[in-house]
Design an enzyme around this catalytic site. Structure first.
Site, PDB file in Angstrom:
ATOM      1  N   ASP A 173       1.127  -1.126   0.106  1.00  0.00           N
ATOM      2  CA  ASP A 173       0.072   0.127  -0.032  1.00  0.00           C
ATOM      3  C   ASP A 173       0.922   1.248  -0.034  1.00  0.00           C
ATOM      4  OD1 ASP A 173      -1.988   2.117   0.920  1.00  0.00           O
ATOM      5  OD2 ASP A 173      -3.209   0.342   1.063  1.00  0.00           O
ATOM      6  N   GLY A 229      -4.769   4.974   2.726  1.00  0.00           N
ATOM      7  CA  GLY A 229      -5.080   3.991   3.664  1.00  0.00           C
ATOM      8  C   GLY A 229      -4.071   4.456   4.620  1.00  0.00           C
ATOM      9  N   ILE A 262       1.691   0.132  -6.779  1.00  0.00           N
ATOM     10  CA  ILE A 262       1.504  -0.760  -7.611  1.00  0.00           C
ATOM     11  C   ILE A 262       2.020  -0.390  -8.830  1.00  0.00           C
ATOM     12  CG2 ILE A 262      -0.304  -2.059  -6.315  1.00  0.00           C
ATOM     13  CD1 ILE A 262      -2.368  -0.744  -8.166  1.00  0.00           C
ATOM     14  N   ALA A 280      -5.684  -2.262  -4.325  1.00  0.00           N
ATOM     15  CA  ALA A 280      -5.246  -0.881  -4.304  1.00  0.00           C
ATOM     16  C   ALA A 280      -5.917  -0.247  -5.568  1.00  0.00           C
ATOM     17  CB  ALA A 280      -4.001  -1.057  -4.502  1.00  0.00           C
ATOM     18  N   ALA A 281      -6.263   0.972  -5.462  1.00  0.00           N
ATOM     19  CA  ALA A 281      -6.828   1.661  -6.364  1.00  0.00           C
ATOM     20  C   ALA A 281      -7.164   3.134  -6.069  1.00  0.00           C
ATOM     21  CB  ALA A 281      -7.923   1.263  -7.034  1.00  0.00           C
ATOM     22  N   SER A 313     -15.878  -2.982 -10.205  1.00  0.00           N
ATOM     23  CA  SER A 313     -17.042  -2.024  -9.783  1.00  0.00           C
ATOM     24  C   SER A 313     -18.323  -2.140 -10.559  1.00  0.00           C
ATOM     25  CB  SER A 313     -16.211  -0.527  -9.920  1.00  0.00           C
ATOM     26  OG  SER A 313     -17.426   0.445  -9.655  1.00  0.00           O
ATOM     27  N   TYR A 362     -12.933   5.783 -14.440  1.00  0.00           N
ATOM     28  CA  TYR A 362     -12.814   4.916 -13.457  1.00  0.00           C
ATOM     29  C   TYR A 362     -13.333   3.570 -13.932  1.00  0.00           C
ATOM     30  CZ  TYR A 362     -13.781   2.671  -8.932  1.00  0.00           C
ATOM     31  OH  TYR A 362     -14.016   1.825  -7.745  1.00  0.00           O
ATOM     32  N   LYS A 386     -11.735  -0.002 -14.512  1.00  0.00           N
ATOM     33  CA  LYS A 386     -12.101  -1.383 -13.929  1.00  0.00           C
ATOM     34  C   LYS A 386     -12.593  -2.398 -15.077  1.00  0.00           C
ATOM     35  CE  LYS A 386     -11.697  -0.362  -9.704  1.00  0.00           C
ATOM     36  NZ  LYS A 386     -10.863  -0.816  -8.806  1.00  0.00           N
TER      37      LYS A 386
HETATM   38  P1  NAD Z   1      -9.453   2.936  -0.196  1.00  0.00           P
HETATM   39  O1  NAD Z   1      -9.154   4.254  -0.750  1.00  0.00           O
HETATM   40  O2  NAD Z   1      -9.872   2.994   1.268  1.00  0.00           O
HETATM   41  O3  NAD Z   1      -8.629   1.815  -0.142  1.00  0.00           O
HETATM   42  C1  NAD Z   1      -7.583   2.046  -1.464  1.00  0.00           C
HETATM   43  C2  NAD Z   1      -6.095   1.573  -0.887  1.00  0.00           C
HETATM   44  O4  NAD Z   1      -5.297   1.299  -2.129  1.00  0.00           O
HETATM   45  C3  NAD Z   1      -5.650   2.663  -0.014  1.00  0.00           C
HETATM   46  O5  NAD Z   1      -5.193   1.901   1.235  1.00  0.00           O
HETATM   47  C4  NAD Z   1      -4.806   3.393  -0.616  1.00  0.00           C
HETATM   48  O6  NAD Z   1      -3.789   3.836   0.072  1.00  0.00           O
HETATM   49  C5  NAD Z   1      -4.227   2.100  -1.525  1.00  0.00           C
HETATM   50  N1  NAD Z   1      -3.719   2.834  -2.852  1.00  0.00           N
HETATM   51  C6  NAD Z   1      -4.079   3.814  -3.711  1.00  0.00           C
HETATM   52  N2  NAD Z   1      -3.457   3.726  -4.749  1.00  0.00           N
HETATM   53  C7  NAD Z   1      -2.194   2.900  -4.512  1.00  0.00           C
HETATM   54  C8  NAD Z   1      -0.866   2.589  -5.253  1.00  0.00           C
HETATM   55  N3  NAD Z   1      -0.762   3.424  -6.537  1.00  0.00           N
HETATM   56  N4  NAD Z   1      -0.305   1.758  -4.881  1.00  0.00           N
HETATM   57  C9  NAD Z   1      -0.637   0.966  -3.774  1.00  0.00           C
HETATM   58  N5  NAD Z   1      -1.593   1.345  -2.989  1.00  0.00           N
HETATM   59  C10 NAD Z   1      -2.463   2.276  -3.283  1.00  0.00           C
HETATM   60  O7  NAD Z   1     -10.907   2.548  -0.855  1.00  0.00           O
HETATM   61  P2  NAD Z   1     -11.826   1.274  -1.012  1.00  0.00           P
HETATM   62  O8  NAD Z   1     -13.030   1.780  -0.942  1.00  0.00           O
HETATM   63  O9  NAD Z   1     -11.267   0.502   0.104  1.00  0.00           O
HETATM   64  O10 NAD Z   1     -11.523   0.380  -2.185  1.00  0.00           O
HETATM   65  C11 NAD Z   1     -10.737  -0.575  -2.287  1.00  0.00           C
HETATM   66  C12 NAD Z   1     -11.209  -1.196  -3.590  1.00  0.00           C
HETATM   67  O11 NAD Z   1     -12.317  -1.600  -3.792  1.00  0.00           O
HETATM   68  C13 NAD Z   1     -10.795  -0.305  -4.834  1.00  0.00           C
HETATM   69  O12 NAD Z   1     -10.090  -1.018  -5.884  1.00  0.00           O
HETATM   70  C14 NAD Z   1     -12.105   0.223  -5.102  1.00  0.00           C
HETATM   71  O13 NAD Z   1     -12.066   0.851  -6.613  1.00  0.00           O
HETATM   72  C15 NAD Z   1     -12.820  -0.942  -4.971  1.00  0.00           C
HETATM   73  N6  NAD Z   1     -14.280  -0.589  -4.981  1.00  0.00           N
HETATM   74  C16 NAD Z   1     -14.534   0.243  -3.824  1.00  0.00           C
HETATM   75  C17 NAD Z   1     -16.089   0.477  -3.821  1.00  0.00           C
HETATM   76  C18 NAD Z   1     -16.640   1.375  -2.574  1.00  0.00           C
HETATM   77  O14 NAD Z   1     -17.758   1.467  -2.390  1.00  0.00           O
HETATM   78  N7  NAD Z   1     -15.685   1.821  -1.601  1.00  0.00           N
HETATM   79  C19 NAD Z   1     -17.178   0.011  -4.675  1.00  0.00           C
HETATM   80  C20 NAD Z   1     -16.458  -0.691  -5.975  1.00  0.00           C
HETATM   81  C21 NAD Z   1     -15.258  -0.820  -5.926  1.00  0.00           C
HETATM   82  C1  UD1 Z   2     -19.108   4.321  -5.506  1.00  0.00           C
HETATM   83  C2  UD1 Z   2     -17.546   4.240  -4.856  1.00  0.00           C
HETATM   84  C3  UD1 Z   2     -16.800   3.607  -6.200  1.00  0.00           C
HETATM   85  C4  UD1 Z   2     -17.318   2.260  -6.625  1.00  0.00           C
HETATM   86  C5  UD1 Z   2     -18.725   2.685  -7.046  1.00  0.00           C
HETATM   87  C6  UD1 Z   2     -19.449   1.429  -7.454  1.00  0.00           C
HETATM   88  C7  UD1 Z   2     -16.295   5.548  -3.368  1.00  0.00           C
HETATM   89  C8  UD1 Z   2     -15.663   7.002  -3.168  1.00  0.00           C
HETATM   90  N1  UD1 Z   2     -16.833   5.320  -4.496  1.00  0.00           N
HETATM   91  O1  UD1 Z   2     -18.972   5.570  -6.451  1.00  0.00           O
HETATM   92  O2  UD1 Z   2     -15.448   3.171  -5.709  1.00  0.00           O
HETATM   93  O3  UD1 Z   2     -16.726   1.594  -7.733  1.00  0.00           O
HETATM   94  O4  UD1 Z   2     -19.501   3.319  -6.019  1.00  0.00           O
HETATM   95  O5  UD1 Z   2     -20.913   1.448  -7.381  1.00  0.00           O
HETATM   96  O6  UD1 Z   2     -16.649   4.880  -2.682  1.00  0.00           O
HETATM   97  N2  UD1 Z   2     -22.988  12.507  -3.200  1.00  0.00           N
HETATM   98  C9  UD1 Z   2     -23.440  13.546  -2.839  1.00  0.00           C
HETATM   99  N3  UD1 Z   2     -22.824  14.295  -1.949  1.00  0.00           N
HETATM  100  C10 UD1 Z   2     -21.610  13.930  -1.578  1.00  0.00           C
HETATM  101  C11 UD1 Z   2     -21.063  12.746  -1.967  1.00  0.00           C
HETATM  102  C12 UD1 Z   2     -21.725  12.087  -2.951  1.00  0.00           C
HETATM  103  O7  UD1 Z   2     -24.568  13.915  -3.442  1.00  0.00           O
HETATM  104  O8  UD1 Z   2     -21.076  14.734  -0.384  1.00  0.00           O
HETATM  105  C13 UD1 Z   2     -23.501  11.836  -4.578  1.00  0.00           C
HETATM  106  C14 UD1 Z   2     -22.713  11.294  -5.534  1.00  0.00           C
HETATM  107  O9  UD1 Z   2     -22.796  12.598  -6.505  1.00  0.00           O
HETATM  108  C15 UD1 Z   2     -23.387  10.062  -5.892  1.00  0.00           C
HETATM  109  C16 UD1 Z   2     -23.695   9.654  -4.964  1.00  0.00           C
HETATM  110  O10 UD1 Z   2     -23.984  10.455  -3.874  1.00  0.00           O
HETATM  111  O11 UD1 Z   2     -24.451  10.330  -7.073  1.00  0.00           O
HETATM  112  C17 UD1 Z   2     -22.669   8.499  -4.533  1.00  0.00           C
HETATM  113  O12 UD1 Z   2     -21.456   8.990  -4.561  1.00  0.00           O
HETATM  114  P1  UD1 Z   2     -20.235   8.025  -4.181  1.00  0.00           P
HETATM  115  O13 UD1 Z   2     -20.223   7.824  -2.703  1.00  0.00           O
HETATM  116  O14 UD1 Z   2     -19.034   9.149  -4.430  1.00  0.00           O
HETATM  117  O15 UD1 Z   2     -20.088   6.924  -4.800  1.00  0.00           O
HETATM  118  P2  UD1 Z   2     -20.322   6.455  -6.377  1.00  0.00           P
HETATM  119  O16 UD1 Z   2     -19.857   7.448  -7.448  1.00  0.00           O
HETATM  120  O17 UD1 Z   2     -21.375   5.560  -6.666  1.00  0.00           O
END
Ligand code: NAD
Ligand code: UD1
Length: 304
Positions: free
Chosen positions: A32, A37, A53, A73-74, A115, A139, A143
């Protein structure tokens, strides 16, 4: 007991997965760059390698020493592409291809985070895995590209890989302070502090929210499935969508507050409705999203 690499393991979803792996008695190494993170998300016995990465030279050697790799990681924010498209693609596209190639060459099974963003604005809802993918954000494109590379590496080098298309994941440790974070963490944090919240658009966009410990369980199940020689791509969701306006009403009930809401222009690349079907993940992986939204919001509010 096995040894696993978790890229992005110090982040929100990754650190919950690490907890599950450690609890099951496995050895874990995390790669990471700590951009979002943090070390404090990890149990002390976990080995943290700080690196990117897209650049870390010893990535092939690191992967060759494990029994399985979880690639999380992303740059997890759809919006961050608006700030720097190529910079984000370097991580999400190029960095991911590096991880997948190294795993293919070392014959190490991979479970990677895809995603719901790969579907774009598809009116055929609920979304199933065979629904046409037409991402509307950089994004989502990256993916989807990762999924295609995994499939091509399977055909050419024999990579064993499973992609999980997470819908909107929420729960403890999702960073609340960043504008790029998930909407639930931002809203919970602001409402608890008595601050106004901003809704981008009319608030009628809908999301299928899934609780983080259910997602960590899905990752574990997918690894067993992949290590046994299977490959695939699965939705990880609850099969229930809620609009932001309704979400705010539920949050107001959980926090017992009267939210002050500001409506602003909708964001570029924002999907309107995102509702998934998890039938395939239930049938093949045994996955169910057990935690209902209000219950998960209460756990998250208690943590915040
Ligand atoms: P997050 O930002 O908390 O976790 C991402 C982690 O990757 C962090 O610890 C960050 O420091 C690390 N990272 C970022 N760029 C890096 C790099 N270049 N090299 C090494 N480490 C790196 O986000 P999360 O919500 O835990 O997301 C985890 C994964 O799940 C991501 O691939 C994200 O796209 C995917 N995802 C998340 C959601 C969501 O709703 N949170 C939904 C769909 C997919
Ligand atoms: C999220 C995830 C993304 C994942 C995707 C899968 C995060 C940051 N993004 O994207 O990694 O791949 O789901 O479905 O976890 N919004 C507001 N006010 C705010 C923040 C957000 O109105 O202050 C709205 C946004 O415009 C959007 C919705 O809430 O319409 C959700 O936004 P967000 O939580 O950023 O998620 P996604 O864009 O759906």
């Amino acid at each position: 007991m096995a040894r696993y690499l978790v890229t992005g393991g110090a982040g929100f979803i990754g650190s919950h997965l690490v907890d599950h792996l450690v609890e099951a008695g496995h050895e874990v190494v995390v790669l990471d760059n700590l951009s979002t993170g943090a070390r404090f998300n990890l149990p002390p016995q976990v080995d943290l390698v700080q690196g990117d990465i897209a650049e870390f030279e010893n990535l092939p050697a690191l992967i060759a020493r494990v029994n399985g790799c979880f690639h999380l990681a992303a740059i997890a924010s759809v919006q961050q592409y608006q700030e720097g498209w190529a910079k984000a693609a370097k991580v999400n596209f190029y960095g991911s291809v590096r991880v997948l190639e190294a795993a293919a060459r070392a014959n190490v099974p991979v479970v990677y985070a895809s995603s719901a963003a790969i579907y774009g604005n598809n009116p055929l809802q609920p979304l199933i895995e065979t629904t046409m993918s037409r991402p509307i954000s950089g994004y989502g494109v990256d993916k989807l590209a990762m999924e295609h590379h995994a499939e091509a590496l399977k055909t050419t080098i024999g990579l064993r890989a499973t992609g999980l298309r997470f819908f909107n994941v929420y729960g403890p440790r999702q960073v609340p302070g960043s504008p790029y974070s998930g909407v639930i963490s931002i809203f919970l944090n602001r409402l608890a502090a008595g601050q106004p919240i901003t809704v981008f658009g009319d608030g009628e966009q809908a999301r299928d929210f899934v609780y983080v410990s259910d997602v960590a369980g899905a990752l574990m199940r997918a690894m067993s499935w992949t290590a046994a020689g299977n490959c695939g791509v699965f939705n990880i969701c609850r099969g229930e969508a809620i609009t932001l306006n309704d979400l705010i009403r539920v949050l107001a009930g959980v926090l017992e507050c009267a939210p002050e809401i500001r409506y602003e222009e909708s964001r570029a690349g924002d999907i309107r409705i995102s509702l998934g079907s998890s039938v395939a993940a239930a049938e093949r992986l045994g996955f169910t999203g057990n935690v209902a939204l209000e219950e998960g919001l209460r756990y998250t509010a208690d943590w915040a």
